[in-house]
Design an enzyme around this catalytic site. Structure first.
Site, PDB file in Angstrom:
ATOM      1  N   SER A   1       7.080 -25.031   4.951  1.00 50.91           N
ATOM      2  CA  SER A   1       8.359 -24.815   4.606  1.00 50.91           C
ATOM      3  C   SER A   1       9.466 -25.731   4.592  1.00 50.91           C
ATOM      4  O   SER A   1      10.392 -25.765   3.842  1.00 50.91           O
ATOM      5  CB  SER A   1       8.558 -23.420   5.552  1.00 50.91           C
ATOM      6  OG  SER A   1       7.543 -22.484   5.204  1.00 50.91           O
TER       7      SER A   1
ATOM      8  N   ASP B   1       1.632 -15.753   7.638  1.00 50.30           N
ATOM      9  CA  ASP B   1       0.461 -16.612   7.037  1.00 50.30           C
ATOM     10  C   ASP B   1      -0.788 -17.022   7.688  1.00 50.30           C
ATOM     11  O   ASP B   1      -1.658 -17.381   7.394  1.00 50.30           O
ATOM     12  CB  ASP B   1       1.023 -17.952   6.416  1.00 50.30           C
ATOM     13  CG  ASP B   1       2.233 -17.936   5.333  1.00 50.30           C
ATOM     14  OD1 ASP B   1       2.086 -16.922   4.645  1.00 50.30           O
ATOM     15  OD2 ASP B   1       3.103 -18.727   5.618  1.00 50.30           O
TER      16      ASP B   1
ATOM     17  N   GLY C   1       4.630 -20.424  -4.352  1.00 52.01           N
ATOM     18  CA  GLY C   1       5.549 -19.031  -4.372  1.00 52.01           C
ATOM     19  C   GLY C   1       6.831 -19.722  -3.791  1.00 52.01           C
ATOM     20  O   GLY C   1       8.089 -19.574  -4.069  1.00 52.01           O
TER      21      GLY C   1
ATOM     22  N   ARG D   1       2.112 -13.373  -9.288  1.00 53.74           N
ATOM     23  CA  ARG D   1       3.097 -12.903  -8.121  1.00 53.74           C
ATOM     24  C   ARG D   1       4.218 -12.433  -8.532  1.00 53.74           C
ATOM     25  O   ARG D   1       4.894 -13.052  -9.686  1.00 53.74           O
ATOM     26  CB  ARG D   1       3.143 -14.078  -7.021  1.00 53.74           C
ATOM     27  CG  ARG D   1       1.691 -14.388  -6.596  1.00 53.74           C
ATOM     28  CD  ARG D   1       1.949 -15.726  -5.565  1.00 53.74           C
ATOM     29  NE  ARG D   1       2.459 -15.243  -4.408  1.00 53.74           N
ATOM     30  CZ  ARG D   1       2.687 -16.065  -3.374  1.00 53.74           C
ATOM     31  NH1 ARG D   1       2.523 -17.368  -3.628  1.00 53.74           N
ATOM     32  NH2 ARG D   1       3.372 -15.550  -2.378  1.00 53.74           N
TER      33      ARG D   1
ATOM     34  N   ARG E   1      -4.329 -10.899   0.327  1.00 53.09           N
ATOM     35  CA  ARG E   1      -5.290 -11.313   1.651  1.00 53.09           C
ATOM     36  C   ARG E   1      -5.830 -10.507   2.330  1.00 53.09           C
ATOM     37  O   ARG E   1      -6.842 -10.755   3.112  1.00 53.09           O
ATOM     38  CB  ARG E   1      -4.172 -12.170   2.416  1.00 53.09           C
ATOM     39  CG  ARG E   1      -3.712 -13.692   1.741  1.00 53.09           C
ATOM     40  CD  ARG E   1      -2.973 -14.666   2.496  1.00 53.09           C
ATOM     41  NE  ARG E   1      -2.838 -15.571   1.923  1.00 53.09           N
ATOM     42  CZ  ARG E   1      -1.789 -16.673   2.284  1.00 53.09           C
ATOM     43  NH1 ARG E   1      -0.704 -16.447   3.263  1.00 53.09           N
ATOM     44  NH2 ARG E   1      -1.884 -17.927   1.745  1.00 53.09           N
TER      45      ARG E   1
ATOM     46  N   LYS F   1       0.743 -12.364  -1.361  1.00 57.15           N
ATOM     47  CA  LYS F   1       0.724 -13.860  -1.366  1.00 57.15           C
ATOM     48  C   LYS F   1      -0.264 -14.340  -2.272  1.00 57.15           C
ATOM     49  O   LYS F   1      -0.414 -13.927  -3.494  1.00 57.15           O
ATOM     50  CB  LYS F   1       0.051 -14.109   0.263  1.00 57.15           C
ATOM     51  CG  LYS F   1       1.082 -13.760   1.260  1.00 57.15           C
ATOM     52  CD  LYS F   1       2.320 -14.193   1.327  1.00 57.15           C
ATOM     53  CE  LYS F   1       3.240 -13.649   2.357  1.00 57.15           C
ATOM     54  NZ  LYS F   1       4.220 -14.066   2.485  1.00 57.15           N
TER      55      LYS F   1
HETATM   56  C1  S3P Z   1       7.620 -19.196   3.034  1.00 53.13           C
HETATM   57  C2  S3P Z   1       8.060 -17.750   3.301  1.00 53.13           C
HETATM   58  C3  S3P Z   1       6.995 -16.934   3.499  1.00 53.13           C
HETATM   59  C4  S3P Z   1       5.430 -17.479   3.688  1.00 53.13           C
HETATM   60  C5  S3P Z   1       5.507 -18.677   2.982  1.00 53.13           C
HETATM   61  C6  S3P Z   1       6.330 -19.640   3.080  1.00 53.13           C
HETATM   62  C7  S3P Z   1       8.731 -19.992   3.018  1.00 53.13           C
HETATM   63  O1  S3P Z   1       6.830 -16.030   2.218  1.00 53.13           O
HETATM   64  O2  S3P Z   1       4.421 -16.480   3.449  1.00 53.13           O
HETATM   65  O3  S3P Z   1       4.211 -19.353   3.039  1.00 53.13           O
HETATM   66  O4  S3P Z   1       8.725 -21.179   3.050  1.00 53.13           O
HETATM   67  O5  S3P Z   1      10.073 -19.580   3.042  1.00 53.13           O
HETATM   68  P1  S3P Z   1       7.572 -14.705   1.973  1.00 53.13           P
HETATM   69  O6  S3P Z   1       9.095 -15.080   1.911  1.00 53.13           O
HETATM   70  O7  S3P Z   1       7.150 -13.970   0.745  1.00 53.13           O
HETATM   71  O8  S3P Z   1       7.285 -13.685   3.175  1.00 53.13           O
END
Ligand code: S3P
Length: 449
Positions: free
Chosen positions: A29, A326, A101, A129, A357, A353
């Site tokens: 992230s 996660d 994503g 997605r 999952r 996701k």
């Molecule tokens: C993330 C937010 C989460 C997480 C993803 C990383 C991020 O997703 O599942 O692996 O870096 O902002 P969501 O915003 O869809 O919950």
């Protein structure tokens, strides 16, 4: 990468005690955000400890396509010459975000308030997605989105020529949506306000402040109210990326369930918006010592000393879900090896996701002889106790790195080996997974050799 990678069948076998030091890669992230904010600052941002997983490499490539100069200098050491807020150029080609994503949603936000048009695509997983959760919010700034049915990629975003600031309550707990709105707000005049009912990871807020943006967070009855003042000049930073607690989860959980294990996982982020798994494991009886707590790169980190433990099932409080979203796949593996039942409620976000999952874990665990109950928002795992999981199945990874790694961790403590049909997605977040696990004594192999 867009789904062209050949499948990599893998297998994990019951292993002797794991031992040694597990240096997991940089946080995914934070790595995405360092590249994107670096590209929106004026001047040179330096990054150390960047995750060189495919997801982040795809974001680096995207930032180049928008006009930033992104250069690798050595392992994890990168620089980004940014073009400034509102300075993105129109990409000459389609932006391929691969499996990510986070990459696509944050980049859509970052370009949505600049008068350029960009088309985004991804691999078979990403193109399934939902993107409407981001584009609904970006429409408030004046951006337009043209995608496939159900708001799926490939999708074209036409950035707003005269952006207006937005006030948006994020309807689901999502740091990606929150961050997309904040990044869009950077090039809108005036104040953009994001309200989140449940707190999610706060790396964007921390890093925006670090880059010099004016951002306040207020805890109210509505939830967290985040206010960003638009059109700042972002100052380039030196970003030291801490190690990823979501990647650390795999060696940590493996050591907990493989008898006699004793490992050290140094420098792992313990940001409270990310450490729900560790709280949960301790509640289950895990022997984890959090040594040398300190601050690195603006994030709290600690060295984790982990020993094999006798674990009991628990009910995970639903309000903890966002801080460990996660980690439910690997928690369900630990739960399968624990005594008693583990109940995970409030987890429906897991269904959107990299794969569904809940379904992926339920089907694979069942194939390995574990009793599961599930509904739309819940996963319940009936533990088989230490050494009680039969294994002996080939589990589908559905192009999802965390599903593949979770089943491989299960195979280390099952009676019979556990295979995954395709481990190629592991490279998106944890490219050194195989070598790192092998160095601890885990028997994880490619089964096509
Ligand atoms: C993330 C937010 C989460 C997480 C993803 C990383 C991020 O997703 O599942 O692996 O870096 O902002 P969501 O915003 O869809 O919950």
């Amino acid at each position: 990468m867009s789904g062209h990678a050949d499948p990599i069948p893998m297998i994990a076998r019951r292993s002797g005690p794991l031992s040694g030091v597990a240096e997991v890669p940089g946080d995914k992230s934070i790595s995405h955000r360092a590249l994107i904010l670096g590209a929106m600052a004026v001047g040179e941002t330096k990054v150390t400890g960047l995750l060189e997983g495919q997801d982040v490499l795809d974001t680096a490539k995207a930032m180049r396509a928008f006009g930033a100069d992104v250069v690798q200098h050595g392992a994890g050491a990168w620089s980004v010459h940014g073009v400034g807020v509102g300075g993105f150029a129109e990409p000459a080609n389609v932006i391929d975000c691969g499996n990510s994503g986070t990459g696509v949603r944050l980049i859509m936000g970052a370009m949505a308030t600049t008068p350029i048009t960009a088309t985004f695509t991804g691999d078979a997983s990403l193109n399934k997605r939902p993107m409407g959760r981001v584009t609904d919010a970006l429409a408030l700034f004046g951006a337009k989105a043209y995608g496939r049915q159900g708001g799926r990629l490939p999708m074209t975003i036409v950035g707003a020529a005269d952006p207006v600031p937005a006030r948006y309550t994020v309807p689901m707990p999502s740091a990606q949506v929150k961050s997309a709105v904040l990044l869009a707000g950077l090039n809108a005049p005036g104040q953009t306000v994001v309200i989140e009912k449940e707190p999610t990871r706060d790396h964007s807020e921390r890093m925006l402040r670090g880059f010099g943006a004016e951002l306040t967070v207020e805890a109210t009855d509505e939830g967290h109210v985040i206010t960003l003042t638009g059109q700042p000049e972002l100052r380039p930073q030196t970003v030291a990326v801490p190690r990823d607690p979501s990647s650390a989860a795999f060696p940590v959980c493996a050591a907990l369930i493989v008898e006699g294990s004793d490992i050290l996982v140094p420098g792992v982020s313990q940001n409270p918006t990310r450490n729900g798994l560790y709280t949960t494991l301790v509640e289950m009886g895990a022997d984890i010592e959090f040594q040398n707590p300190r601050e690195e790169g603006g994030e709290p980190v600690a060295d984790l000393w982990v020993k094999a433990s006798s674990l009991k099932g628990i009910e995970v409080p639903p309000e903890r879900a966002a801080s460990m979203i996660d980690e439910y796949p690997v928690l369900s593996v630990v739960a399968a090896c624990a005594e008693g039942t583990t109940i995970m409620r409030g987890v429906k976000e897991l269904r959107v996701k990299e794969s569904d999952r809940i379904d992926a874990m339920a089907r694979g665990l069942e194939a390995c002889g574990v009793r599961i109950e599930e509904d739309e928002d819940t996963l319940i795992v009936h533990g088989m106790g230490p050494g009680g999981v039969l294994g002996g199945a080939t589990c589908k990874s559905h192009l999802d790195h965390r599903i593949a790694m979770s089943f491989l961790v299960l195979g280390l403590a099952s009676q019979k080996p556990v295979s995954v049909d395709d481990g190629s997605a592991i490279a998106t977040s944890f490219p050194v997974f195989e070598g790192l696990m092998a160095s601890l004594g885990a028997v994880v192999e490619r089964s096509d050799r």
